[in-house]
Design a protein around this motif. Structure first.
Motif, PDB file in Angstrom:
ATOM      1  N   PRO A 169     -85.970  79.057  62.729  1.00 26.67           N
ATOM      2  CA  PRO A 169     -85.057  79.305  61.602  1.00 26.67           C
ATOM      3  C   PRO A 169     -83.602  79.383  61.755  1.00 26.67           C
ATOM      4  O   PRO A 169     -82.863  78.937  61.290  1.00 26.67           O
ATOM      5  CB  PRO A 169     -85.865  80.447  60.883  1.00 26.67           C
ATOM      6  N   SER A 170     -83.468  80.339  63.082  1.00 33.39           N
ATOM      7  CA  SER A 170     -81.997  80.478  63.137  1.00 33.39           C
ATOM      8  C   SER A 170     -81.326  79.185  63.733  1.00 33.39           C
ATOM      9  O   SER A 170     -80.031  78.985  63.320  1.00 33.39           O
ATOM     10  CB  SER A 170     -82.013  81.568  64.329  1.00 33.39           C
ATOM     11  N   MET A 171     -81.903  78.349  64.519  1.00 37.45           N
ATOM     12  CA  MET A 171     -81.206  77.037  64.872  1.00 37.45           C
ATOM     13  C   MET A 171     -80.899  76.188  63.813  1.00 37.45           C
ATOM     14  O   MET A 171     -80.022  75.454  63.788  1.00 37.45           O
ATOM     15  CB  MET A 171     -81.891  76.692  65.954  1.00 37.45           C
ATOM     16  N   LEU A 172     -81.792  76.178  62.828  1.00 39.04           N
ATOM     17  CA  LEU A 172     -81.901  75.332  61.653  1.00 39.04           C
ATOM     18  C   LEU A 172     -80.324  75.854  61.036  1.00 39.04           C
ATOM     19  O   LEU A 172     -79.940  75.119  60.285  1.00 39.04           O
ATOM     20  CB  LEU A 172     -83.023  75.587  60.780  1.00 39.04           C
ATOM     21  N   LYS A 173     -80.385  77.185  60.750  1.00 37.46           N
ATOM     22  CA  LYS A 173     -79.291  77.411  60.040  1.00 37.46           C
ATOM     23  C   LYS A 173     -77.849  77.369  60.693  1.00 37.46           C
ATOM     24  O   LYS A 173     -77.035  77.053  59.962  1.00 37.46           O
ATOM     25  CB  LYS A 173     -79.368  79.276  59.787  1.00 37.46           C
ATOM     26  N   TYR A 174     -77.991  77.338  61.865  1.00 34.16           N
ATOM     27  CA  TYR A 174     -76.779  77.200  62.411  1.00 34.16           C
ATOM     28  C   TYR A 174     -76.346  75.516  62.325  1.00 34.16           C
ATOM     29  O   TYR A 174     -75.284  75.292  62.191  1.00 34.16           O
ATOM     30  CB  TYR A 174     -76.834  77.352  63.982  1.00 34.16           C
ATOM     31  N   LYS A 175     -77.340  74.744  62.681  1.00 35.13           N
ATOM     32  CA  LYS A 175     -77.193  73.286  62.383  1.00 35.13           C
ATOM     33  C   LYS A 175     -76.511  72.905  61.178  1.00 35.13           C
ATOM     34  O   LYS A 175     -75.768  72.433  60.973  1.00 35.13           O
ATOM     35  CB  LYS A 175     -78.319  72.829  62.604  1.00 35.13           C
ATOM     36  N   GLN A 176     -77.237  73.491  60.200  1.00 37.23           N
ATOM     37  CA  GLN A 176     -76.744  73.267  58.788  1.00 37.23           C
ATOM     38  C   GLN A 176     -75.404  73.625  58.489  1.00 37.23           C
ATOM     39  O   GLN A 176     -74.663  73.100  57.856  1.00 37.23           O
ATOM     40  CB  GLN A 176     -77.730  73.980  57.569  1.00 37.23           C
ATOM     41  N   LYS A 177     -74.983  74.990  58.986  1.00 39.70           N
ATOM     42  CA  LYS A 177     -73.763  75.211  58.960  1.00 39.70           C
ATOM     43  C   LYS A 177     -72.540  74.449  59.607  1.00 39.70           C
ATOM     44  O   LYS A 177     -71.636  74.013  58.940  1.00 39.70           O
ATOM     45  CB  LYS A 177     -73.456  76.743  59.624  1.00 39.70           C
ATOM     46  N   VAL A 178     -72.771  73.775  60.885  1.00 38.65           N
ATOM     47  CA  VAL A 178     -72.095  72.898  61.703  1.00 38.65           C
ATOM     48  C   VAL A 178     -72.145  71.529  60.848  1.00 38.65           C
ATOM     49  O   VAL A 178     -70.806  71.149  60.764  1.00 38.65           O
ATOM     50  CB  VAL A 178     -72.451  73.001  62.962  1.00 38.65           C
ATOM     51  N   LYS A 179     -73.091  71.042  60.182  1.00 37.41           N
ATOM     52  CA  LYS A 179     -73.103  70.013  59.402  1.00 37.41           C
ATOM     53  C   LYS A 179     -72.114  70.281  58.232  1.00 37.41           C
ATOM     54  O   LYS A 179     -71.362  69.127  57.894  1.00 37.41           O
ATOM     55  CB  LYS A 179     -74.443  69.417  59.118  1.00 37.41           C
ATOM     56  N   LYS A 180     -72.175  71.110  57.562  1.00 36.42           N
ATOM     57  CA  LYS A 180     -71.319  71.519  56.444  1.00 36.42           C
ATOM     58  C   LYS A 180     -70.153  71.324  56.867  1.00 36.42           C
ATOM     59  O   LYS A 180     -69.191  70.935  56.106  1.00 36.42           O
ATOM     60  CB  LYS A 180     -71.858  72.636  55.941  1.00 36.42           C
ATOM     61  N   LEU A 181     -69.511  71.987  58.122  1.00 38.35           N
ATOM     62  CA  LEU A 181     -68.117  72.144  58.312  1.00 38.35           C
ATOM     63  C   LEU A 181     -67.885  70.842  58.824  1.00 38.35           C
ATOM     64  O   LEU A 181     -66.643  70.542  58.590  1.00 38.35           O
ATOM     65  CB  LEU A 181     -68.162  73.280  59.547  1.00 38.35           C
ATOM     66  N   MET A 182     -68.636  69.987  59.345  1.00 38.54           N
ATOM     67  CA  MET A 182     -68.004  68.656  59.927  1.00 38.54           C
ATOM     68  C   MET A 182     -67.606  67.834  58.675  1.00 38.54           C
ATOM     69  O   MET A 182     -66.968  66.941  58.932  1.00 38.54           O
ATOM     70  CB  MET A 182     -69.057  68.043  60.591  1.00 38.54           C
ATOM     71  N   LYS A 183     -68.470  67.949  57.663  1.00 41.35           N
ATOM     72  CA  LYS A 183     -68.225  67.361  56.490  1.00 41.35           C
ATOM     73  C   LYS A 183     -66.773  67.689  55.906  1.00 41.35           C
ATOM     74  O   LYS A 183     -66.314  66.720  55.007  1.00 41.35           O
ATOM     75  CB  LYS A 183     -69.215  67.322  55.400  1.00 41.35           C
ATOM     76  N   GLU A 184     -65.973  68.436  56.194  1.00 38.10           N
ATOM     77  CA  GLU A 184     -64.813  69.020  55.819  1.00 38.10           C
ATOM     78  C   GLU A 184     -63.506  68.262  56.345  1.00 38.10           C
ATOM     79  O   GLU A 184     -62.645  68.327  56.139  1.00 38.10           O
ATOM     80  CB  GLU A 184     -64.613  70.367  55.754  1.00 38.10           C
ATOM     81  N   PHE A 185     -64.047  67.335  57.305  1.00 35.65           N
ATOM     82  CA  PHE A 185     -62.899  66.800  58.198  1.00 35.65           C
ATOM     83  C   PHE A 185     -62.944  65.227  57.701  1.00 35.65           C
ATOM     84  O   PHE A 185     -64.109  64.792  57.282  1.00 35.65           O
ATOM     85  CB  PHE A 185     -63.087  66.579  59.470  1.00 35.65           C
ATOM     86  N   LYS A 186     -61.882  64.660  57.822  1.00 35.84           N
ATOM     87  CA  LYS A 186     -61.796  63.075  57.563  1.00 35.84           C
ATOM     88  C   LYS A 186     -62.817  62.270  58.395  1.00 35.84           C
ATOM     89  O   LYS A 186     -63.499  61.831  58.096  1.00 35.84           O
ATOM     90  CB  LYS A 186     -60.465  62.500  57.577  1.00 35.84           C
ATOM     91  N   SER A 187     -62.941  62.880  59.634  1.00 34.68           N
ATOM     92  CA  SER A 187     -63.757  62.145  60.807  1.00 34.68           C
ATOM     93  C   SER A 187     -63.885  63.432  61.853  1.00 34.68           C
ATOM     94  O   SER A 187     -63.026  64.069  62.138  1.00 34.68           O
ATOM     95  CB  SER A 187     -62.990  61.121  61.475  1.00 34.68           C
ATOM     96  N   CYS A 188     -65.291  63.587  62.121  1.00 27.00           N
ATOM     97  CA  CYS A 188     -65.599  64.540  63.118  1.00 27.00           C
ATOM     98  C   CYS A 188     -66.621  63.960  63.697  1.00 27.00           C
ATOM     99  O   CYS A 188     -67.959  63.841  63.049  1.00 27.00           O
ATOM    100  CB  CYS A 188     -65.922  65.760  62.327  1.00 27.00           C
ATOM    101  N   SER A 189     -66.843  64.095  65.058  1.00 28.21           N
ATOM    102  CA  SER A 189     -67.738  63.500  65.838  1.00 28.21           C
ATOM    103  C   SER A 189     -68.286  64.536  66.974  1.00 28.21           C
ATOM    104  O   SER A 189     -67.448  65.391  67.386  1.00 28.21           O
ATOM    105  CB  SER A 189     -67.730  62.359  66.323  1.00 28.21           C
TER     106      SER A 189
END
Length: 122
Positions: free
Chosen positions: A102-122
């Motif tokens: 569960p903790s890793m899933l929450k971290y992954k979701q947070k990172v994916k959400k932040l990445m969407k805020e960039f024009k391009s993020c890899s």
């Protein structure tokens, strides 16, 4: 106009792709994170953080990535390449590994959400 040619009072307009390198670590002595942000001209900005809560090494790796993404977002960086010193975090974010804890899933979701805020993020 290049980033380093700004005059006083002019807005900061980031150009080109920036790079983020992160490394998190946890031990019995404490946890921390190191960040290196590099602008398109090659100038490096380094940060060292002490995490003031207990966490695993993988959680420290994710914390480092999240802090780096938040810094870049506040700087309004449009394009970013992020590199993490954790095969687990990188593969979970890239959907090559499944985040089961569960903790890793929450971290992954947070990172994916932040990445969407960039024009391009890899």
């Amino acid at each position: 106009m290049k980033v380093n040619e700004l005059k006083e009072g002019e807005p900061f307009i980031p150009l080109g792709k920036w790079t983020l390198y992160t490394d998190g670590a946890s031990s019995i002595e404490g946890s921390g994170a190191d960040l290196i942000i590099t602008d398109p001209q090659g100038t490096e900005y380094t940060y060292a953080l002490q995490l003031e809560f207990p966490c695993t090494n993988n959680e420290a790796e994710y914390e480092a990535l999240i802090v780096g993404l938040c810094l870049e977002r506040k700087m309004k960086i449009p394009e970013l390449s992020a590199f993490v010193d954790s095969r687990l975090a990188a593969n979970q974010v890239n959907n090559e590994f499944t985040a089961r804890e569960p903790s890793m899933l929450k971290y992954k979701q947070k990172v994916k959400k932040l990445m969407k805020e960039f024009k391009s993020c890899s």
